[in-house]
Scaffold this active site. Structure first.
Site, PDB file in Angstrom:
ATOM      1  N   LEU A 206       0.737  69.949 -55.230  1.00  0.00           N
ATOM      2  CA  LEU A 206       1.483  69.056 -54.323  1.00  0.00           C
ATOM      3  C   LEU A 206       2.013  69.863 -53.145  1.00  0.00           C
ATOM      4  CD1 LEU A 206       3.757  67.279 -56.968  1.00  0.00           C
ATOM      5  CD2 LEU A 206       1.879  66.194 -55.721  1.00  0.00           C
ATOM      6  N   HIS A 207       1.670  69.441 -51.942  1.00  0.00           N
ATOM      7  CA  HIS A 207       2.265  70.140 -50.799  1.00  0.00           C
ATOM      8  C   HIS A 207       2.416  69.281 -49.547  1.00  0.00           C
ATOM      9  CE1 HIS A 207      -1.957  70.437 -49.651  1.00  0.00           C
ATOM     10  NE2 HIS A 207      -1.528  70.625 -48.417  1.00  0.00           N
ATOM     11  N   ARG A 208       1.946  68.000 -49.608  1.00  0.00           N
ATOM     12  CA  ARG A 208       2.054  67.150 -48.406  1.00  0.00           C
ATOM     13  C   ARG A 208       3.511  66.893 -48.065  1.00  0.00           C
ATOM     14  NH1 ARG A 208      -2.386  67.252 -45.834  1.00  0.00           N
ATOM     15  NH2 ARG A 208      -3.971  67.479 -47.422  1.00  0.00           N
ATOM     16  N   ARG A 241       5.755  75.788 -49.468  1.00  0.00           N
ATOM     17  CA  ARG A 241       6.576  74.675 -48.940  1.00  0.00           C
ATOM     18  C   ARG A 241       7.256  73.924 -50.094  1.00  0.00           C
ATOM     19  NH1 ARG A 241       6.513  70.560 -44.871  1.00  0.00           N
ATOM     20  NH2 ARG A 241       4.835  71.422 -43.646  1.00  0.00           N
ATOM     21  N   ASP A 283      -2.303  66.043 -54.060  1.00  0.00           N
ATOM     22  CA  ASP A 283      -2.278  65.366 -52.761  1.00  0.00           C
ATOM     23  C   ASP A 283      -3.098  66.164 -51.747  1.00  0.00           C
ATOM     24  OD1 ASP A 283      -0.597  67.527 -52.278  1.00  0.00           O
ATOM     25  OD2 ASP A 283       1.195  66.320 -51.935  1.00  0.00           O
TER      26      ASP A 283
END
Ligand code: UD1
Length: 364
Positions: A206-208, A241, A283
């Site tokens: 997950l990084h969006r 992030r 994502d």
């Protein structure tokens, strides 16, 4: 001797340029292929490990731009890349994907009347709130040669009025890397190292910004992962992030031994984890494609995908931000309800060869 400079900046670029670099070696007497790394990603685990795994040479130019706001990062890449272009005067530059380095370098080159090649052109999520979508639309608008991975890309470019003679449907260079390195996954110990068994764990990335920058959404996602780790081991290599936001929002203690949190993982180990997963929750753009190629079940935690072939033909399910639905679908997969899939057209490991033979002809 003709000269072409390929640009890499962020993690998903390295596996796309590696097969292109390899394909250019066949023509090294007539074309010099150079690599420029913007430094958008700079951590060892986000960058260097990929050069090693993918056998990429040390970049010929390193711009060292690092992190910043979108404007800062894009502007810094442009200023530094312009110096390289003025000094080197290449015949063409080649960019891949949709990251800030992609638009920054194509815009710089276009203004200097240097031909721009975009690999992975034409993909559209139709969501202009995604920074990548803005980068895709703008890069395609100023590119001279556009190489497309799936048929939707052809339609999108046609709708936007791009001259068809500049557009080539060639397949997927990221899948070239996958095909090239798949055998190497057999010797890896990464599953054993994390106490995982094939077909018996969930892989998560997950990084969006839409998932990880909002405290509310990230809290819900982590709670879902905690619940799913009651069913299967969950391995979650965390992007910087995401790591920063998890710490800031105080979301995870690392005591649940079924929820394995790791630093970002290198290319071949990650491919090993992808190939053997029972289910992937992600994502990412690229992982939707890699799981489709490998026939691995994938649930994409986004409302749109710029890679519709992975849903129409492949094993991907697009389940938006409704996490109840996503969790339900995950449980169904774990209970044996698998989505059948096929490998999309031209995803055969030879896209880079097609691209390079077209470019060599254009250069001559
Ligand atoms: C970028 C791409 C995204 C791609 C992703 C893959 C854009 C707009 N986004 O997003 O399309 O899917 O890369 O990872 O180009 N950071 C580090 N070390 C690094 C790199 C980043 O700590 O090596 C941290 C920094 O705090 C930085 C943050 O991660 O501010 C975000 O990095 P950035 O390059 O701005 O975007 P990504 O979220 O990585």
């Amino acid at each position: 001797m003709k000269k072409i400079i390929s640009v890499v900046g962020a993690r998903p670029n390295f596996m796309k340029v590696a097969p292109i670099h390899r394909a250019f070696q066949k023509y090294k007497d007539s074309v010099q292929h150079l690599i420029c790394h913007t430094g958008q990603h700079y951590d060892e685990r986000m960058s260097k490990v990929f050069f090693d795994d993918l056998e990429l040479p040390k970049p010929d130019f390193y711009l060292g731009v690092g992190s910043g706001s979108h404007a800062e990062q894009t502007a810094k890449v442009m200023m530094e890349f312009e110096k390289v272009l003025l000094q080197e005067k290449p015949d063409m530059i080649l960019v891949v994907g949709d990251v800030n380095s992609t638009i920054a370098c194509s815009l710089t080159a276009a203004k200097l009347h240097i031909k721009v090649v975009h690999v992975e052109a034409g993909l559209r999520s139709f969501d202009r709130k995604m920074p990548e979508e803005v980068n895709r639309v703008l890069t395609d608008a100023i590119s001279d040669y556009l190489f497309v991975t799936e048929k939707s890309g052809l339609e999108n470019l046609e709708h936007e009025g791009v001259d068809g003679s500049k557009v080539f449907f060639v397949g997927n260079v990221m899948i070239d890397s996958l095909v090239y390195y798949l055998d190497k996954t057999n010797g890896r110990t990464v599953l054993k190292d994390y106490g995982l068994e094939p077909q018996n764990y969930i892989l998560v990335t997950l990084h969006r910004p839409s998932n990880v920058d909002s405290k509310e959404q990230l809290t819900k996602l982590i709670a879902m992962l905690e619940r799913l780790s009651g069913e299967r081991k969950v391995i979650f290599p965390i992007h910087p992030r995401t790591r920063k936001n998890i710490a800031e929002y105080n979301l995870l203690d690392e005591r649940n031994s079924n929820l394995i949190l790791t630093d970002p993982i290198g290319y071949i180990d990650f491919l090993t984890l992808t190939k053997n997963a029972e289910l992937i929750l992600t994502d990412s753009g690229g992982i939707q494609e890699e799981s489709t190629y490998l026939g691995v079940q994938c649930i994409t935690l986004r409302t749109s995908t710029e890679r519709p072939v992975t849903v129409e033909v492949g094993t991907n399910q697009l389940l938006g931000n409704d996490l109840n639905k996503a969790e339900q679908a995950a449980l169904e997969v774990l209970n044996g309800k698998k989505k059948e899939g096929q490998i999309p057209e031209l995803w055969d490991g030879k896209a880079a060869e097609r691209i390079v033979s077209i470019l060599v002809e254009k250069l001559s």
